[in-house]
Write a protein that holds these residues in place. Structure first.
Motif, mmCIF file in Angstrom:
data_model
loop_
_atom_site.group_PDB
_atom_site.id
_atom_site.type_symbol
_atom_site.label_atom_id
_atom_site.label_comp_id
_atom_site.label_asym_id
_atom_site.label_seq_id
_atom_site.Cartn_x
_atom_site.Cartn_y
_atom_site.Cartn_z
ATOM 1 N N SER A 196 0.831 -1.212 0.000
ATOM 2 C CA SER A 196 0.000 0.000 0.000
ATOM 3 C C SER A 196 0.871 1.270 0.000
ATOM 4 N N GLY A 197 2.083 1.158 0.563
ATOM 5 C CA GLY A 197 3.006 2.297 0.554
ATOM 6 C C GLY A 197 3.356 2.708 -0.872
ATOM 7 N N GLU A 198 3.546 1.681 -1.728
ATOM 8 C CA GLU A 198 3.842 1.950 -3.152
ATOM 9 C C GLU A 198 2.656 2.663 -3.793
ATOM 10 N N ASN A 199 1.484 2.222 -3.380
ATOM 11 C CA ASN A 199 0.256 2.819 -3.921
ATOM 12 C C ASN A 199 0.135 4.280 -3.502
ATOM 13 N N GLU A 200 0.448 4.552 -2.221
ATOM 14 C CA GLU A 200 0.336 5.918 -1.698
ATOM 15 C C GLU A 200 1.329 6.867 -2.356
ATOM 16 N N SER A 201 2.535 6.331 -2.611
ATOM 17 C CA SER A 201 3.550 7.220 -3.192
ATOM 18 C C SER A 201 3.487 7.273 -4.715
ATOM 19 N N GLY A 202 2.596 6.469 -5.315
ATOM 20 C CA GLY A 202 2.434 6.480 -6.768
ATOM 21 C C GLY A 202 3.485 5.664 -7.498
ATOM 22 N N MET A 203 4.197 4.799 -6.762
ATOM 23 C CA MET A 203 5.251 3.980 -7.385
ATOM 24 C C MET A 203 4.696 2.706 -8.019
ATOM 25 N N LYS A 204 3.464 2.377 -7.632
ATOM 26 C CA LYS A 204 2.882 1.104 -8.072
ATOM 27 C C LYS A 204 2.863 1.005 -9.598
ATOM 28 N N GLU A 205 2.358 2.066 -10.239
ATOM 29 C CA GLU A 205 2.228 2.063 -11.698
ATOM 30 C C GLU A 205 3.598 1.963 -12.372
ATOM 31 N N LEU A 206 4.562 2.613 -11.729
ATOM 32 C CA LEU A 206 5.922 2.578 -12.269
ATOM 33 C C LEU A 206 6.474 1.153 -12.221
ATOM 34 N N HIS A 207 6.196 0.465 -11.131
ATOM 35 C CA HIS A 207 6.649 -0.921 -10.989
ATOM 36 C C HIS A 207 6.031 -1.803 -12.057
ATOM 37 N N TYR A 208 4.729 -1.611 -12.265
ATOM 38 C CA TYR A 208 4.026 -2.460 -13.231
ATOM 39 C C TYR A 208 4.579 -2.293 -14.649
ATOM 40 N N SER A 209 5.184 -1.135 -14.901
ATOM 41 C CA SER A 209 5.678 -0.891 -16.255
ATOM 42 C C SER A 209 7.061 -1.522 -16.476
ATOM 43 N N THR A 210 7.659 -2.032 -15.389
ATOM 44 C CA THR A 210 9.000 -2.620 -15.541
ATOM 45 C C THR A 210 8.922 -4.127 -15.809
ATOM 46 N N LYS A 211 10.057 -4.672 -16.219
ATOM 47 C CA LYS A 211 10.102 -6.078 -16.619
ATOM 48 C C LYS A 211 9.858 -7.017 -15.427
ATOM 49 N N LYS A 212 10.456 -6.647 -14.284
ATOM 50 C CA LYS A 212 10.354 -7.520 -13.108
ATOM 51 C C LYS A 212 9.348 -6.990 -12.084
ATOM 52 N N GLY A 213 8.472 -6.131 -12.524
ATOM 53 C CA GLY A 213 7.578 -5.441 -11.587
ATOM 54 C C GLY A 213 6.347 -6.211 -11.161
ATOM 55 N N ARG A 214 6.150 -7.401 -11.706
ATOM 56 C CA ARG A 214 4.925 -8.136 -11.327
ATOM 57 C C ARG A 214 5.248 -9.313 -10.404
ATOM 58 N N THR A 215 5.261 -10.519 -10.984
ATOM 59 C CA THR A 215 5.453 -11.719 -10.149
ATOM 60 C C THR A 215 6.772 -11.663 -9.383
ATOM 61 N N GLU A 216 7.833 -11.286 -10.070
ATOM 62 C CA GLU A 216 9.144 -11.308 -9.419
ATOM 63 C C GLU A 216 9.219 -10.318 -8.259
ATOM 64 N N LEU A 217 8.635 -9.146 -8.474
ATOM 65 C CA LEU A 217 8.642 -8.147 -7.398
ATOM 66 C C LEU A 217 7.813 -8.635 -6.207
ATOM 67 N N SER A 218 6.669 -9.274 -6.515
ATOM 68 C CA SER A 218 5.829 -9.801 -5.426
ATOM 69 C C SER A 218 6.602 -10.848 -4.631
ATOM 70 N N ILE A 219 7.273 -11.750 -5.369
ATOM 71 C CA ILE A 219 8.052 -12.804 -4.678
ATOM 72 C C ILE A 219 9.154 -12.162 -3.837
ATOM 73 N N ALA A 220 9.803 -11.152 -4.404
ATOM 74 C CA ALA A 220 10.889 -10.481 -3.673
ATOM 75 C C ALA A 220 10.353 -9.825 -2.404
ATOM 76 N N LYS A 221 9.166 -9.221 -2.510
ATOM 77 C CA LYS A 221 8.583 -8.566 -1.328
ATOM 78 C C LYS A 221 8.222 -9.597 -0.264
ATOM 79 N N ILE A 222 7.652 -10.715 -0.727
ATOM 80 C CA ILE A 222 7.288 -11.783 0.226
ATOM 81 C C ILE A 222 8.554 -12.298 0.921
ATOM 82 N N ALA A 223 9.602 -12.524 0.128
ATOM 83 C CA ALA A 223 10.867 -13.023 0.704
ATOM 84 C C ALA A 223 11.450 -12.003 1.675
ATOM 85 N N ALA A 224 11.394 -10.717 1.298
ATOM 86 C CA ALA A 224 11.957 -9.672 2.162
ATOM 87 C C ALA A 224 11.193 -9.593 3.481
ATOM 88 N N VAL A 225 9.865 -9.686 3.374
ATOM 89 C CA VAL A 225 9.037 -9.646 4.589
ATOM 90 C C VAL A 225 9.394 -10.832 5.486
#
Lengths: 405, 369
Positions: A196-225
């Motif tokens: 939600s922090g990405e959503n608040e700062s408006g970074m979400k859309e930017l992430h989605y436009s990148t190559k690794k911004g979907r599944t890989e980013l989600s996995i990375a966030k889960i692993a980081a958490v």
């Protein structure tokens, strides 16, 4: 992927307020342990505790006749001298407490040793009764009950306590819940803003436009958490252990877990030291599960504050749920991560659940269900993030977020 | 005045705070209702009988009431004896099954109500042995929630501060505000005024919702009964009536609500993010209660949590073991000293609140320059 995970971990640890909160809460946790158990260090019972510890040092360890006779002789001697109002010999004056207190100390240690001996006879009695129950169940044709009784037999047979340690101090350590509450608050604080922090700062859309911004980013966030939660759990477990060890002078790691008076019926056959490590690992799994649930909330909700509030209410709801028990709630509670966090409660009793005619240990099933739940929530997070990405793409991607084409 | 109106409109309509208030009232009503349902083990005719008798004989137990209740008890006892005799006769084949069923049918009204009457008898015996008036404590006990702090109220109060003050900080609207004439002058005072009044009214509204839910779903009586008749205050030496105590507790909790909002405002000013504000405020409310769980110190910590658990000021000052040791003087004070300590804590809290207000205005003004 490794880089992505590293970067996400950095992002979590770079937030100064999280670091300050962890440090402040860690200090508060240590203060709380000390003020809860301060009577062992200082206070009105200091001389009593010191003398008790000296006696304990003499009799602790493997039990033998010499130790028991030394204790009982001294206890009887002192009781006689006190009741007859005779002069107390000097040998009893060097302990640093009054002779009344010393007599009480001897009695306390003797009754603890008595409890150990009575446990051994209690197990023998249980085994003989269990043998009768198996026969009765066989005659009644109740196969499930036969299997339950056989499980009881295999769990409790050959149990014996041969050494004396003040294991109840471990109970105080294992039942301590403040650090779990604090860890839960830190997880709520750190994980609420992961998506939600990405959503608040408006970074979400930017992430989605990148190559690794979907599944890989989600996995990375889960692993980081998961890594972050593991780190926080280890930090608090270590501080709990060190503080309790200093304050309570914990001893007897090699004693079996059932030698603690609160754990006499535990189905575990391991030593206290191994149980401490197991408990911390199980607790960690519980926290990671809660973290993933909050992470999922964060991927669904847009505001971090709403995720924090919803996570808090949800956690309190889970705590209330774990406190109730009935036929249906027992099944619901199998997937309740709070049961893993209050791990000492889960392992205190012999509890089995009927799964297709087979008795399965409640703790094994809870652990399996929670691991399955963790995996499911990880999948949900990835799926939700991918869905959000598709939605954003349909709406016009970065343009919808205010970026000029 | 226009600024005040605009701020109120922003809070209640634009930021949907009105919906949060409605949801809060519904949740409070439902939780009180379910707490009352859970605490009462009786149902149907038993509950009816219990309520009929306890309402009829509630208050001081006079000689007249005592005679009536004693005769009631003996009449119920005779029914017990009759059932026992019937069972005995039936076991010995002295009566037929038809006669047995007929007799049992006749006294079935009594047997259905037996549980309710037993509960009434227990309440009567307790009142007699403790020399207290006879009171139906069921619903009252649920209104006194002990040391638990209402999480829903806390969250809505934090939402109030976030919606009114911190949202502007987060979105950068404050910069725009500072460029206006009123934004520089007195908007902070008006926001402060709204936060104080709204949180006070909201806390009172929650207490009122709980009271009305208890009154209309179960029924409350004996408003003048001394608080020692109730579970939470069994050994209290206070002679205050239950209604008076409830009003004082509600007012203290409302003051706690105001204090909590002020702490949230100060947190918001320092951290400038809603998440950290919520975290800091939740910590300030829950951690003192957890750390001093076993000690009465939790009622005197100069933080909102002490006022939100203000029932503690009326709790008994004796605790068996500590009285015997005579060392832990906080537990053995008489109620007068206890009350004075409560007032002292309240004053410290008010000074603390004043400091927060001062800091808030200072910080807000600094940003405007």
């Amino acid at each position: 992927m490794k880089e992505l995970i590293g970067f996400e971990i950095k992002k979590l640890l770079r937030q100064k307020l999280i670091i300050y909160s962890v440090i402040a809460l860690l200090a508060l946790n240590i203060f709380n342990i000390v003020q809860d158990n301060h009577q062992y260090l200082w206070g009105r019972d200091v001389s009593y505790n010191k003398a008790s510890y000296e006696v304990y040092k003499k009799v602790s360890g493997r039990l033998d006749k010499d130790k028991i006779s030394w204790l009982s002789e001294n206890q009887q001697n002192l009781s006689y001298l006190i009741s007859a109002n005779l002069k107390i010999p000097d040998e009893y004056k060097n302990w640093g407490c009054t002779h009344h207190e010393l007599s009480q100390i001897f009695t306390e240690h003797l009754s603890e040793i008595e409890r150990i001996y009575s446990y051994n006879s209690y197990i023998k009695d249980l085994m003989s009764k269990n043998g009768d129950s198996i026969e009765a169940s066989k005659n009644a044709g109740n196969n499930y009950l036969v299997k339950v009784n056989e499980k009881i037999a295999s769990t409790y047979e050959n149990r014996e306590i041969s050494a004396y340690y003040d294991t109840d101090r471990f109970s105080a350590y294992l039942d301590y819940g403040f650090s779990s509450f604090v860890v839960l608050l830190i997880i709520l604080l750190a994980v609420s803003s992961v998506f939600s922090g990405e959503n608040e700062s408006g970074m979400k859309e930017l992430h989605y436009s990148t190559k690794k911004g979907r599944t890989e980013l989600s996995i990375a966030k889960i692993a980081a958490v998961s890594v972050f939660i593991t780190f926080i759990c280890l930090l608090f477990s270590f501080s709990d252990f060190v503080t309790f060890k200093t304050v309570l002078r914990l001893q007897g790691y090699s004693a079996p877990v059932y030698s603690m008076s609160a754990y006499t019926d535990t189905p575990l056959q391991i030593s206290i030291g191994a149980f401490v490590i197991t408990a911390e690992l199980v607790k960690m799994i519980g926290f990671i599960f809660i973290g993933l649930i909050i992470c999922f909330m964060s991927s669904v909700m847009k505001k971090s504050f709403i995720v924090f509030s919803a996570g808090l209410v949800f956690s309190i709801g889970l705590m209330l749920l774990s406190a109730y028990s009935n036929m249906y709630l027992d099944y619901v509670n199998l997937i309740n991560p709070i049961n893993l966090i209050t791990v000492s409660v889960m392992f205190k009793q012999f509890k089995v659940i009927n799964i297709m005619g087979y008795p399965v240990f409640n703790h094994t099933l809870t652990l399996c269900c929670c691991l399955f739940g963790m995996l499911s929530f990880a999948m949900f997070i990835i799926a939700t993030n991918n869905k959000n990405s598709r939605k954003t793409k349909k709406k016009g991607g970065l343009i919808s977020a205010g970026f000029k084409s | 005045m226009q600024v005040l109106k605009a701020e109120l409109h922003k809070l209640f309509i634009k930021r949907f705070f009105l919906i949060a208030v409605v949801v809060l009232i519904i949740v409070e009503g439902l939780t009180t209702f379910s707490a009352i349902r859970k605490s009462i083990v009786l149902d149907g005719p038993s509950l009816q009988v219990y309520k009929t008798y306890i309402n009829k004989y509630s208050g001081e137990i006079t000689d007249e009431k005592k005679t009536e209740i004693d005769s009631l008890i003996s009449s119920y006892q005779s029914v017990f004896d009759e059932i026992e005799k019937l069972n005995e006769d039936y076991a010995k084949d002295n009566i037929s099954i038809e006669d047995y069923n007929e007799q049992i049918e006749k006294i079935s009204g009594y047997t259905d109500a037996m549980e309710g009457f037993n509960a009434f008898e227990r309440a009567y015996n307790t009142a007699l042995s403790t020399d207290n008036p006879l009171v139906d404590v069921n619903a009252w006990n649920c209104l006194f929630t002990g040391d638990s702090i209402d999480i829903f109220l806390i969250l809505v109060l934090i939402l109030l501060v976030i919606s009114l003050v911190i949202h502007d900080e987060e979105t950068g609207i404050n910069v725009l505000k500072f460029s206006t004439k009123n934004g520089k002058k007195d908007i902070y005072f008006k926001q402060l005024f709204i936060v104080i009044i709204t949180s006070f009214l909201l806390s009172i509204l929650v207490s009122l919702t709980k009271f009305l839910t208890a009154k209309f779903t179960y029924g409350l009586n004996c408003y003048d009964a001394p608080i020692r008749c109730f579970e939470a205050f069994t050994f209290s030496s206070s002679e205050a009536g239950v209604m008076k105590t409830l009003i004082v507790i509600s007012l203290l909790k409302a003051a706690g609500g105001v204090m909590l909002s002020l702490v949230a405002m100060a947190m918001g000013c320092l951290t400038r993010t809603s998440l950290y504000t919520a975290f800091g405020t939740i910590c300030s409310v829950y951690l003192p209660g957890y750390i001093f769980m076993e000690s009465k110190l939790k009622y005197f910590v100069p933080l909102p949590s002490s006022l939100l658990m203000s029932e503690g000021y009326f709790k008994p000052e004796i605790i068996g073991e500590t009285i015997a040791s005579g060392e832990d003087y906080l537990f053995v004070m008489n109620s007068k000293v206890y009350f004075e300590l409560g007032i002292f804590t309240f004053l410290i809290l008010m000074v603390f609140a004043g400091l927060i207000v001062f800091t808030y205005i200072k910080l807000a003004r600094r940003k405007s320059i």
